[in-house]
Design a protein around this motif. Structure first.
Motif, PDB file in Angstrom:
ATOM      1  N   LEU A  23      41.524 -11.830 -44.104  1.00 22.22           N
ATOM      2  CA  LEU A  23      42.622 -10.871 -44.010  1.00 22.22           C
ATOM      3  C   LEU A  23      43.267 -10.632 -45.371  1.00 22.22           C
ATOM      4  O   LEU A  23      43.574  -9.489 -45.727  1.00 22.22           O
ATOM      5  CB  LEU A  23      43.663 -11.351 -42.993  1.00 22.22           C
ATOM      6  CG  LEU A  23      43.224 -11.326 -41.536  1.00 22.22           C
ATOM      7  CD1 LEU A  23      44.260 -12.009 -40.655  1.00 22.22           C
ATOM      8  CD2 LEU A  23      42.967  -9.910 -41.063  1.00 22.22           C
ATOM      9  N   VAL A  24      43.459 -11.700 -46.144  1.00 23.63           N
ATOM     10  CA  VAL A  24      44.025 -11.548 -47.487  1.00 23.63           C
ATOM     11  C   VAL A  24      43.107 -10.679 -48.337  1.00 23.63           C
ATOM     12  O   VAL A  24      43.565  -9.754 -49.017  1.00 23.63           O
ATOM     13  CB  VAL A  24      44.254 -12.926 -48.153  1.00 23.63           C
ATOM     14  CG1 VAL A  24      44.570 -12.772 -49.643  1.00 23.63           C
ATOM     15  CG2 VAL A  24      45.364 -13.686 -47.450  1.00 23.63           C
ATOM     16  N   LYS A  25      41.828 -10.957 -48.280  1.00 28.54           N
ATOM     17  CA  LYS A  25      40.863 -10.187 -49.080  1.00 28.54           C
ATOM     18  C   LYS A  25      40.868  -8.711 -48.669  1.00 28.54           C
ATOM     19  O   LYS A  25      40.884  -7.821 -49.520  1.00 28.54           O
ATOM     20  CB  LYS A  25      39.465 -10.779 -48.908  1.00 28.54           C
ATOM     21  CG  LYS A  25      38.418 -10.114 -49.760  1.00 28.54           C
ATOM     22  CD  LYS A  25      37.078 -10.797 -49.611  1.00 28.54           C
ATOM     23  CE  LYS A  25      36.031 -10.083 -50.461  1.00 28.54           C
ATOM     24  NZ  LYS A  25      34.730 -10.720 -50.378  1.00 28.54           N
ATOM     25  N   ALA A  26      40.880  -8.448 -47.372  1.00 30.57           N
ATOM     26  CA  ALA A  26      40.872  -7.067 -46.884  1.00 30.57           C
ATOM     27  C   ALA A  26      42.148  -6.330 -47.282  1.00 30.57           C
ATOM     28  O   ALA A  26      42.100  -5.198 -47.776  1.00 30.57           O
ATOM     29  CB  ALA A  26      40.686  -7.042 -45.369  1.00 30.57           C
ATOM     30  N   LEU A  27      43.301  -6.963 -47.073  1.00 33.59           N
ATOM     31  CA  LEU A  27      44.567  -6.315 -47.417  1.00 33.59           C
ATOM     32  C   LEU A  27      44.678  -6.069 -48.918  1.00 33.59           C
ATOM     33  O   LEU A  27      45.153  -5.011 -49.350  1.00 33.59           O
ATOM     34  CB  LEU A  27      45.744  -7.171 -46.920  1.00 33.59           C
ATOM     35  CG  LEU A  27      45.921  -7.214 -45.407  1.00 33.59           C
ATOM     36  CD1 LEU A  27      46.935  -8.280 -45.018  1.00 33.59           C
ATOM     37  CD2 LEU A  27      46.323  -5.863 -44.860  1.00 33.59           C
ATOM     38  N   THR A  28      44.230  -7.025 -49.706  1.00 31.05           N
ATOM     39  CA  THR A  28      44.253  -6.871 -51.159  1.00 31.05           C
ATOM     40  C   THR A  28      43.337  -5.730 -51.597  1.00 31.05           C
ATOM     41  O   THR A  28      43.685  -4.948 -52.491  1.00 31.05           O
ATOM     42  CB  THR A  28      43.847  -8.197 -51.836  1.00 31.05           C
ATOM     43  OG1 THR A  28      44.759  -9.225 -51.401  1.00 31.05           O
ATOM     44  CG2 THR A  28      43.893  -8.096 -53.343  1.00 31.05           C
ATOM     45  N   ALA A  29      42.187  -5.607 -50.943  1.00 35.09           N
ATOM     46  CA  ALA A  29      41.252  -4.520 -51.266  1.00 35.09           C
ATOM     47  C   ALA A  29      41.846  -3.157 -50.907  1.00 35.09           C
ATOM     48  O   ALA A  29      41.681  -2.189 -51.660  1.00 35.09           O
ATOM     49  CB  ALA A  29      39.919  -4.739 -50.550  1.00 35.09           C
TER      50      ALA A  29
END
Length: 102
Positions: free
Chosen positions: A55-61
């Motif tokens: 989720l962190v990776k997706a939101l950051t992307a």
């Protein structure tokens, strides 16, 4: 290979957010993804119980413009890295039960 493991562990360690704080931030998210992480719109994914680091990776992307979605771009624009970590912690902390079909 050990350097890759070290980098991965560092990234995961940074991702650890506070679920209680994330519950306050997720008000922006619940319109599409629901308070319980079960999508309210047919085009939005369920995110309850999703892995926090994902989720962190997706939101950051989305925030960086690496992933494209008009609604997500608007929502994540105002989130700090701490907000992202916290909302990821909140949604990943939701317990789900998976049942196989009969």
């Amino acid at each position: 290979m050990s350097l890759a493991v070290l980098i991965t562990c560092s990234t995961v360690a940074k991702a650890a957010g506070d679920a209680a704080s994330g519950k306050k931030v997720m008000l922006k998210c619940q319109v599409c993804h629901g308070k319980d992480g079960l999508a309210k719109l047919p085009e939005a994914p369920n995110i309850a119980g999703q892995k926090e680091a994902y989720l962190v990776k997706a939101l950051t992307a989305f925030k960086a413009g690496e992933r494209k979605n008009e609604q997500m771009t608007v929502v994540v624009k105002g989130l700090s890295d701490e907000d992202i970590a916290n909302v990821a912690a909140y949604y990943s902390s939701i317990k789900i039960i998976v049942q196989n079909p009969p």
